[in-house]
Structures are given as structure tokens and as C-alpha cells.
Design an enzyme around this catalytic site. Structure first.
Site, PDB file in Angstrom:
ATOM      1  CG  ASP A 209      -7.235 -39.672 -51.824  1.00 46.98           C
ATOM      2  OD1 ASP A 209      -6.336 -39.438 -51.741  1.00 46.98           O
ATOM      3  OD2 ASP A 209      -7.972 -39.637 -52.675  1.00 46.98           O
TER       4      ASP A 209
ATOM      5  CG  HIS B 224      -9.512 -31.506 -57.985  1.00 52.00           C
ATOM      6  ND1 HIS B 224      -9.627 -32.011 -59.144  1.00 52.00           N
ATOM      7  CD2 HIS B 224      -9.892 -32.440 -56.647  1.00 52.00           C
ATOM      8  CE1 HIS B 224     -10.366 -33.130 -59.024  1.00 52.00           C
ATOM      9  NE2 HIS B 224     -10.595 -33.417 -57.771  1.00 52.00           N
TER      10      HIS B 224
ATOM     11  CD  GLU C 297      -9.228 -38.359 -58.054  1.00 48.33           C
ATOM     12  OE1 GLU C 297      -8.619 -38.859 -57.045  1.00 48.33           O
ATOM     13  OE2 GLU C 297     -10.352 -38.028 -58.190  1.00 48.33           O
TER      14      GLU C 297
ATOM     15  CD  GLU D  92      -5.062 -38.468 -54.734  1.00 47.86           C
ATOM     16  OE1 GLU D  92      -4.548 -38.669 -53.392  1.00 47.86           O
ATOM     17  OE2 GLU D  92      -6.005 -38.928 -55.051  1.00 47.86           O
TER      18      GLU D  92
ATOM     19  CG  ASP E 103      -7.465 -42.455 -55.497  1.00 48.20           C
ATOM     20  OD1 ASP E 103      -7.432 -43.634 -55.202  1.00 48.20           O
ATOM     21  OD2 ASP E 103      -8.238 -41.753 -54.879  1.00 48.20           O
TER      22      ASP E 103
ATOM     23  NE  ARG F  80     -12.973 -38.321 -62.108  1.00 48.98           N
ATOM     24  CZ  ARG F  80     -12.426 -37.939 -60.831  1.00 48.98           C
ATOM     25  NH1 ARG F  80     -13.179 -37.863 -59.838  1.00 48.98           N
ATOM     26  NH2 ARG F  80     -11.154 -37.410 -61.001  1.00 48.98           N
TER      27      ARG F  80
ATOM     28  CD  GLN G 168     -16.231 -39.522 -57.369  1.00 45.13           C
ATOM     29  OE1 GLN G 168     -15.630 -39.648 -58.252  1.00 45.13           O
ATOM     30  NE2 GLN G 168     -16.112 -38.458 -56.714  1.00 45.13           N
TER      31      GLN G 168
ATOM     32  CE  LYS H 105     -12.295 -40.667 -55.908  1.00 46.77           C
ATOM     33  NZ  LYS H 105     -11.105 -39.927 -56.339  1.00 46.77           N
TER      34      LYS H 105
ATOM     35  CB  THR I  33      -4.663 -46.474 -54.864  1.00 46.45           C
ATOM     36  OG1 THR I  33      -6.057 -46.075 -54.639  1.00 46.45           O
ATOM     37  CG2 THR I  33      -3.955 -45.320 -54.363  1.00 46.45           C
TER      38      THR I  33
ATOM     39  CD  GLU J  87      -9.609 -31.012 -62.040  1.00 45.79           C
ATOM     40  OE1 GLU J  87      -9.233 -29.754 -61.505  1.00 45.79           O
ATOM     41  OE2 GLU J  87      -8.769 -31.913 -61.623  1.00 45.79           O
TER      42      GLU J  87
END
Length: 703
Positions: free
Chosen positions: A155, A162, A230, A232, A265, A269, A272, A285, A289, A398
Site C-alpha cells: 500500500d 492527504h 480509506e 483508494e 483500506d 486510527r 495506529q 491496517k 482491505t 480528514e
């Protein structure tokens, strides 16, 4: 000024894929298959996927067209004219073998499929109503699966907006790390937790801060409270595996990108935040996915090439990363959320693939610059795709930050900072150009389940339950076959027939059972059971010699690897089960009871009071009477063969040798097996079955 100048150059120098041509200005051609106006799956798309019928059946390759899926395994004979294409790949449970065949084969296969489906072109498929009924299925009648067996997943982190947003949130600075503008930053993901669209996502648990403001207080184990999506794109690598030490250059990279999918994905948070220093994300993560099931060919995206939003001039990338045709694809992306109490989905983000700073060609080139091997089916993710406006951000992290801490979900009255249990996240992507040409990716969806939920087996990734599909075409992967056989062995005879049916060339290695050559140390190294047959071959993917023993295992292996020849295990589930039933009746209930070793043991243990041969005659007779009754109940005949399939199957490979062996023991097969004998006479006229007959073998002894 720099951006305008760069765009002017790009407008006059769009690169073309090695096999593409510029789109015509007239309206796009239509298919004779009905394709709704708003369909993602137009004639110009033809994405590949892996599907099975909802009511059951094996997984195989298909192409989406409108609201239908075209079963490529059912029309493989129509694709046999494609130069270089091994059509057996379309009967496999993943696209890996097709991906491995390379860009020229992909292009020519796509060209042939277009010819078969385009209005006014070939009638070979359109007018064959019997074939159409088998091959063109409603999308609503099939279950989609992971398109590939994913060996490795990487990834990236390639959207500048971002990256700058994350810097501002976590470091109070939009300044990028010094390496970010000089290389595509990435990390290795977890291939085992890549799921097909629709698979629920269980909220993860892990270590989180006790107090983020005072990290020295340590961590606690807890449910994730900051679950995020996320947005992607993912893309699959194709072509033959690269060798360690080799690289893919920017000039050659396009021929190594098979196709693209949508990707979510999922990210934890709060997990993380505690774990990511110094090596980056791990548990945050590795739990899920999600990808869309249809792989849009790279070639299908070429009419939608578009100047990238960014300019790579400060700094200029190192030479190996300099893309002379630096651009991206104009793929409009959308994310929506629907809570369990909401009547409809609320759109929360509209972004575009153009917002990537490092394009997918540069990502793959950088991945191999160290000499890292790439294999067909490897999956690469672009990283979160965020744009410059508040409504174009690719994550809740975000979106809620820009919304002041909480994001409204449309007109529902609900808000979110992060995802809640029961929330469903749906991502879509599509392309449209000025000629009216449109293609799309379908969608990738997932619903959040509470922490501690254990998914049923059916929700597990296909790679966990499916046999591993061959990553190369069988004719390339498996070769140098040798068969350890004894001419009169019924088990060896079965395998010889299978090899003849599949037209597999092999070296015959005679093992004389009468002389007990099977008990030598050399043969025990080949088969610890000290039996025949043994099929030995070289596996070029694993790079080693392999031995398979047991006739049933060998025959099923050959049938799966070479499905374009006669299918020994019929596709129909009931007919296949009947073939296995008869084969197993012989394999377990008849043949072992007349084995020469067993006969000798019975005679020896009885000290002459009982005859091992008499036991074998009685057991064989009783077993064949039962098999005769089964075959008769299946409607066996000379034209339908043992299970009514119309051609020999696994059943014949077991029954025919057993009839011959029964005669050796004096069993009156002519009296007790009229149905089996009728099928035996029909098999006597089949060339490949006669090639395998004991009398035709090099070690045969005339008695």
C-alpha cells in the site's frame, strides 16, 4: 505558469499503451447484449472477475457486460484462436494464470471478446442459443469472489493533499517529510485479509493510548473507537514472475499492469496512533482491505488518460522514476455511508484518481528498483486519494477534521467522526469522456460489525478455502512428467488412461511388483507407501521436483490442470458425484480386497486353512454386483457410459481395469455385470483408452 506549460505539452503527447489506439470521435460501438445506459460494464470495459453460481458449482473466470456475466470457461473453444492464449486458465478459481500470460495475450483476448460481443461483428456466440444459455448468465444469479490469489499486497501513500493534511493534523505543519517528494512512500500490507466486496468488516481490537496527551502512561487493550475508511485504487501486477535482482523500467511498466479495482483500506486510527512509531502501521491496517470484484483492464482506461493535478518539478524525481508521459486517469470516485437507522446512503466524498502525485506506473517501478520480485496477482494500493476541497477528502480522519470535528451524513440528521457499528461504506468509480464513452468499476462495499464478532466460513476470503490456483499456465508450470508404473497394476492403469485422455507426454518408469522393486530404498524415497503409481514432475513455479501418489489424487490433479481436454470429473455436481461414487466403490470396496499382498497375508495367517484367492474372488464378485446395480440405477449404457454423461469419466477409469482383473481371478463378469460389460465394449473403441491398456505397456509380459 509551470502547470499550464506542462499541460500543453501533455495534450500533444499522450502516451499510448503498446496495444492501444486512439478512441474514435464517433459514438462508441454497441454490444448485441443489452447494456443499460448507466451501466459500468459497457462493451469498451469488459472487466474480468471470478464468479460461481449462487446455487452451487465451481469458481471460474468471467467478463461483465451490462447486467450479465460471460462465462469464459464455457466459451474457451471460441477463444482458442487467440495466439499464445492457454484457455485452460479460464476454468481456474483465480485470474492468476491469465494474468501471467502477458500484455500481448491480454490485448488479443480482449480484441477477440469485443469481436464476439459487438453488434454487427461475429455471430459465433450471438446465434448459438444453446451455448448462450450456458455462457451468458444474469449478474444477479452469480456470487463474486476475490479475482486473484494475492501473494503479496503493498500500500502506497501517494496523494499530496492527504499527506499534507496528515502533517497538519499530527505535526501542526503541512510540510512534507524530506523523502516524500522524492520517492513513493509505502508499506507492505497483509494479503490474507484482502476481502471481496460485500464481506463484513469486524471492528478490530488492539492496544491504544491510555492518554494520548501523556503517552508515557502507556497503553490499554480495547475495542477500536476510531475506525476509518480509506478511498483508494488498487492494481494487479501481470506478466511472468520477475526474477530476484531484476527491475521493471518506466519504459516497460505499462505491460506489467493487468488492471485496476476500487479499494477500501480500512484503518484503526487509535491503534495506529499508538503503534506507528517507528516502523509504521501494523495492527491498524492488517485486519481488512476490501476490493471490488471486477478488474478493469489497464487497456480499457487508456481513453481516459488525463493530465495529473500535480507537477513533479520541485524536486525532479530521480531518473528511474521520471515518467516521460507523466499523467493519471480521470476516474471519478465517490464514497457514501449508510447507518443502520438511515433510510438511504449519504455521499460524504467525491474525489478523483487525478489527485495522485505518484502515479501507478511510478509506484510499480519503485517497488522493483531494489530487485524485489513481482508475481502475477500481486496487489498494489495507491494510498488514500484526497483532493484539495473539503468534499474531496478520502478518509473520515480528514473529513471530520475539515468539518470541525463531526461530519453530517446528508439530510439524515446523523453525524460521524468515525465509523459506527452497522455503518455500511460504499465506494464507486467511473470514467466518461467527450465521445460518450463510459466505463466503471462497479462498487466496493462493507458493513461494520461489532468487535468480537467471528465471521462464518462463508465470509472468509476465498484464498482461505479454495485450492490454490496455479499461478502459471499448467503447460508452463508443470513439465518433465514421469510415471512409475507396473503394467498389470489396476491403479497404474487408471492413471495411464487419465494421462492419455489429457494428452500429457510422460516417461514410463517400470516398477516390477512381482520382483518387489517397489520395496527398494530408491522407490521408498519416491513413495513411502511402497506402491505404484507415482506421478513425478517438475514444478517451475516452486522450482522443485514433485511426486504425487494415489490414483485418485493424481487423476483429479490432471483434470484440474488440463480442463480443456476431456473432463474426467463432469461439471454437473450430481453427475460428478455419481462418477466419484462408482470410483470410490471400486477404490475402497473392491480393489483393496484382491490386492496380492492381502491375498498372501490371508493365506499365510490361516496356515493353509483358508485361501486368500478364494477370499478375493468372493469379495470381488460381491463388490462388482453392487457396482452393477449402482450403474444400472444411473442409467448406464453404451451411449451414455456409466453415469449418463455421454463420455467416459472418472468412473470408467476405475471400473474397466477392475473388470479385467476380476477375469484373472475367475469371477464370472459376463454373468453378473451386463451393464458394465456394455460400457466396457464402448470403451474398447476409444483410442486413448486402448493406449493405456496393460498389453501396450513396455514392461508387459505375455502370459
Amino acid at each position: 505558469h509551470q502547470k499550464a506549460h506542462r499541460t500543453e505539452i501533455r495534450a500533444n503527447s499522450f502516451p499510448l499503451h503498446p496495444f492501444s489506439s486512439q478512441p474514435k470521435m464517433a459514438g462508441p460501438p454497441k454490444s448485441w447484449v443489452q447494456v443499460p445506459e448507466d451501466s459500468d460494464f459497457t462493451l469498451q470495459n469488459l472487466p474480468y472477475g471470478i464468479f460461481s453460481n449462487k446455487e452451487g458449482g465451481g469458481r471460474r473466470c468471467g467478463v461483465a457486460i451490462g447486467n450479465s456475466v460471460l462465462d469464459l470457461s464455457a466459451i474457451s473453444h471460441l477463444l482458442a484462436t487467440v495466439p499464445g492464449l492457454d484457455t485452460s486458465c479460464f476454468s481456474q478459481a483465480s485470474l492468476n494464470a491469465f494474468m501471467a500470460q502477458g500484455a500481448s495475450v491480454w490485448h488479443l483476448t480482449r480484441k477477440r471478446l469485443t469481436n464476439l460481443l459487438e453488434e454487427g461483428a461475429s455471430d459465433e456466440l450471438r446465434t448459438n442459443t444453446e451455448l448462450l444459455a450456458k455462457a451468458l448468465l444474469p449478474l444477479s444469479s452469480v456470487q463474486m469472489h476475490l479475482p486473484a490469489t494475492i501473494g503479496d499486497y503493498t500500500d502506497f501513500f501517494s496523494s499530496r493533499d492527504h499527506a499534507e493534511n496528515c502533517g497538519e493534523m499530527f505535526r501542526n505543519s503541512r510540510a512534507l517529510n524530506p523523502n516524500w517528494l522524492r520517492l513513493p512512500v509505502c508499506y507492505h500490507g497483509r494479503a490474507s485479509s484482502v476481502f471481496p466486496s460485500g464481506t463484513p468488516v469486524v471492528r478490530p481490537r488492539g492496544q491504544v493510548h491510555i492518554d494520548k496527551k501523556e503517552p508515557e502512561k502507556g497503553s490499554k487493550f480495547a475495542d477500536c473507537k476510531a475506525l476509518d475508511f480509506e478511498l483508494e485504487m488498487g492494481f494487479f501486477v501481470g506478466g511472468p514472475p520477475t526474477t530476484p535482482g531484476s527491475t521493471i523500467s518506466i519504459e516497460d511498466v505499462e505491460s506489467r499492469i493487468f488492471g485496476l479495482v476500487l479499494m477500501n483500506d480500512w484503518s484503526a486510527r487509535d491503534i495506529q496512533a499508538w503503534e506507528y512509531v517507528p516502523l509504521g502501521p501494523f495492527g491498524a491496517k492488517n485486519f481488512a482491505t476490501s476490493i471490488s470484484p471486477w478488474v478493469v483492464p489497464y487497456e480499457a482506461l487508456l481513453p481516459f488518460r488525463s493530465p495529473a493535478i500535480s507537477v513533479q518539478d520541485d524536486p525532479v524525481p530521480l531518473p528511474y522514476l521520471q515518467d516521460p508521459n507523466y499523467d493519471s486517469f480521470d476516474v471519478a470516485l465517490e464514497v457514501s455511508i449508510q447507518g443502520k437507522e438511515m433510510a438511504e446512503r449519504a455521499v460524504v466524498s467525491r474525489s478523483n484518481m487525478k489527485h495522485l502525485y505518484w502515479n501507478i506506473r511510478q509506484q510499480l517501478v519503485h517497488h522493483t528498483v531494489t530487485g524485489c520480485s513481482m508475481r502475477p496477482g500481486d496487489l498494489l494500493g495507491t494510498g488514500t486519494i484526497s483532493g484539495p476541497s473539503p468534499d474531496s477528502l478520502g478518509s473520515m480522519l480528514e473529513l471530520s477534521w475539515k468539518a470541525g470535528g463531526s461530519l453530517p451524513l446528508g439530510t439524515s440528521g446523523q453525524t460521524r467522526k468515525f465509523l459506527e457499528d452497522g455503518d455500511s461504506v460504499v465506494m464507486t468509480g467511473s470514467c466518461r469522456n467527450s465521445t460518450g464513452l463510459r466505463i466503471g468499476f462497479g462498487s466496493v462495499q462493507g458493513t461494520v460489525l461489532p468487535a468480537g464478532t467471528v465471521l462464518p466460513d462463508a465470509a472468509s476470503p476465498p484464498t482461505a478455502t479454495d485450492p490454490t490456483p496455479v499461478p502459471l499456465p499448467p503447460t508452463e508450470r508443470f513439465h518433465s512428467f514421469r510415471l512409475f508404473s507396473y503394467w498389470r497394476s489396476t491403479c497404474s492403469w487408471r492413471v495411464r488412461m487419465a494421462l492419455a485422455a489429457k494428452r500429457v507426454k510422460y516417461e514410463y518408469v517400470a516398477v516390477n511388483l512381482r520382483k518387489e522393486e517397489n520395496r527398494t530404498e530408491d522407490h521408498k524415497a519416491v513413495n513411502p507407501m511402497q506402491q505404484v503409481p507415482v506421478l513425478e514432475f517438475f514444478d517451475s513455479f516452486e522450482g522443485k521436483t514433485v511426486q504425487l501418489s494415489q490414483s485418485l489424487a493424481i487423476i483429479e490433479f490432471l483434470d484440474e490442470c488440463f480442463p480443456d481436454k476431456l473432463r474426467l470429473l463432469p461439471r454437473d455436481p450430481l453427475v460428478r458425484a455419481r462418477a466419484r461414487q462408482l470410483a470410490e466403490a471400486i477404490n475402497s470396496g473392491v480393489q483393496p480386497l484382491q490386492n496380492s499382498r492381502l491375498i498372501a497375508l490371508i493365506s499365510a495367517d490361516a496356515n493353509g486353512a483358508a485361501s486368500g484367492e478364494a477370499f478375493a474372488v468372493r469379495a470381488t464378485r460381491e463388490g462388482l454386483v453392487a457396482v452393477e446395480a449402482m450403474a444400472a440405477s444411473f442409467g448406464a449404457s453404451a451411449s451414455g457410459f456409466l453415469v449418463g454423461s455421454g463420455e467416459p469419466t472418472l468412473a470408467e477409469l476405475y471400473v474397466i481395469p477392475q473388470l479385467t482383473n476380476a477375469r484373472r481371478f475367475g469371477v464370472p463378469v459376463e454373468e453378473i455385470c451386463p451393464t458394465l460389460l456394455e460400457v466396457e465394449r464402448a470403451c474398447a473403441g476409444i483410442d486413448w483408452m486402448q493406449e493405456a491398456h496393460p498389453s501396450k505397456q513396455p514392461d508387459a509380459v505375455i502370459e
